[in-house]
Design a protein around this motif. Sequence first.
Motif, PDB file in Angstrom:
ATOM      1  N   GLY A 158      46.028  37.263  -5.311  1.00 52.41           N
ATOM      2  CA  GLY A 158      44.722  36.921  -4.765  1.00 52.41           C
ATOM      3  C   GLY A 158      44.730  36.854  -3.246  1.00 52.41           C
ATOM      4  O   GLY A 158      43.824  37.371  -2.581  1.00 52.41           O
ATOM      5  N   MET A 159      45.767  36.251  -2.665  1.00 51.89           N
ATOM      6  CA  MET A 159      45.852  36.176  -1.213  1.00 51.89           C
ATOM      7  C   MET A 159      45.971  37.567  -0.609  1.00 51.89           C
ATOM      8  O   MET A 159      45.364  37.859   0.436  1.00 51.89           O
ATOM      9  CB  MET A 159      47.069  35.332  -0.804  1.00 51.89           C
ATOM     10  N   TYR A 160      46.728  38.444  -1.245  1.00 55.98           N
ATOM     11  CA  TYR A 160      46.852  39.810  -0.732  1.00 55.98           C
ATOM     12  C   TYR A 160      45.514  40.542  -0.806  1.00 55.98           C
ATOM     13  O   TYR A 160      45.148  41.283   0.114  1.00 55.98           O
ATOM     14  CB  TYR A 160      47.913  40.560  -1.537  1.00 55.98           C
ATOM     15  N   ALA A 161      44.766  40.342  -1.899  1.00 56.40           N
ATOM     16  CA  ALA A 161      43.473  41.009  -2.051  1.00 56.40           C
ATOM     17  C   ALA A 161      42.475  40.527  -0.999  1.00 56.40           C
ATOM     18  O   ALA A 161      41.685  41.328  -0.470  1.00 56.40           O
ATOM     19  CB  ALA A 161      42.921  40.754  -3.453  1.00 56.40           C
ATOM     20  N   PHE A 162      42.512  39.231  -0.659  1.00 62.66           N
ATOM     21  CA  PHE A 162      41.558  38.693   0.296  1.00 62.66           C
ATOM     22  C   PHE A 162      41.970  38.939   1.745  1.00 62.66           C
ATOM     23  O   PHE A 162      41.108  39.077   2.619  1.00 62.66           O
ATOM     24  CB  PHE A 162      41.388  37.185   0.076  1.00 62.66           C
ATOM     25  N   GLU A 163      43.270  38.972   2.022  1.00 67.50           N
ATOM     26  CA  GLU A 163      43.749  38.952   3.408  1.00 67.50           C
ATOM     27  C   GLU A 163      44.377  40.269   3.863  1.00 67.50           C
ATOM     28  O   GLU A 163      44.942  40.323   4.947  1.00 67.50           O
ATOM     29  CB  GLU A 163      44.792  37.831   3.567  1.00 67.50           C
ATOM     30  N   SER A 164      44.296  41.316   3.064  1.00 67.23           N
ATOM     31  CA  SER A 164      44.994  42.555   3.423  1.00 67.23           C
ATOM     32  C   SER A 164      44.128  43.541   4.206  1.00 67.23           C
ATOM     33  O   SER A 164      44.666  44.438   4.862  1.00 67.23           O
ATOM     34  CB  SER A 164      45.520  43.243   2.154  1.00 67.23           C
TER      35      SER A 164
END
Length: 266
Positions: A158-164
């Motif tokens: 989830g963090m990768y999807a939001f912050e990438s």
Amino acid sequence: MNSTEKSELERELADFVQQLDDWLEMPMVILGFVWLALLVIELIWGMIPLLDGISTAIWILFIFDFLLRFSLSPRKLKYLKNNWLIGISLLLPALRIFRFVRVLRLARVARATRSLRLLRIVGSLNRGMRALRTTMNRRNFGYVLGLTLIVTFVGAAGMYAFESNLANGEGIKSYSNALWWTAMLMITYGGDYSPKTPEGRVLCFILALYAFTVFGYFTAAIATFFIGRDAEDEETSVASSKSIVALHEEIKALRAEIQAMKDGNG
């Protein structure tokens, strides 16, 4: 229908619901873990048509299971109250099927879609937690460890999807970096990156709250393990017994000296 017949009907319905729950338990557990794995794949790499079809089929089965349990539940409001998060997570994939985002390409719609994705992540984690709880004792160390691994891997996705894909070129560039950052957060160490998107910040807060909750459990479990090892060590036990005996002897000698002083003053 009198009260006796009504009670008998409710009992038969409860028995049927219990039998149905026992029959569906293991298939739903397996599908719950597959659903989480597909969610991680979707967040990191996107879905190929085959996996997308599998995810849609599982989603339909989840909806059928949810509606079936709801229709058979004698207390429907209580059922909705206990499962509202799962219900929301089951509604969200419909946006992908109907391609709602492709029709409305406004920035606010895209942001709303990211927020709905956050709800889906949380709802899927809730389903994974229930699947894991079904297979393991809730208070077991293995259950907490398995749940923490699920939260770490899904949270990192989830963090990768939001912050990438940040506009200024900052953000988390790979899933491995997101996994490392989330793992450091799980042990309350933290990292040198601060989420920039609102959804990433909310997810970071949820992960930090979970880490704060379970960190004390892990430290207590580890401390209990070492204390138990010391208690089983015969040399440690003998040393402790000798210390207690020596302390008793010192107390007795001190009492004797105090009594002697009293007798001398008397």
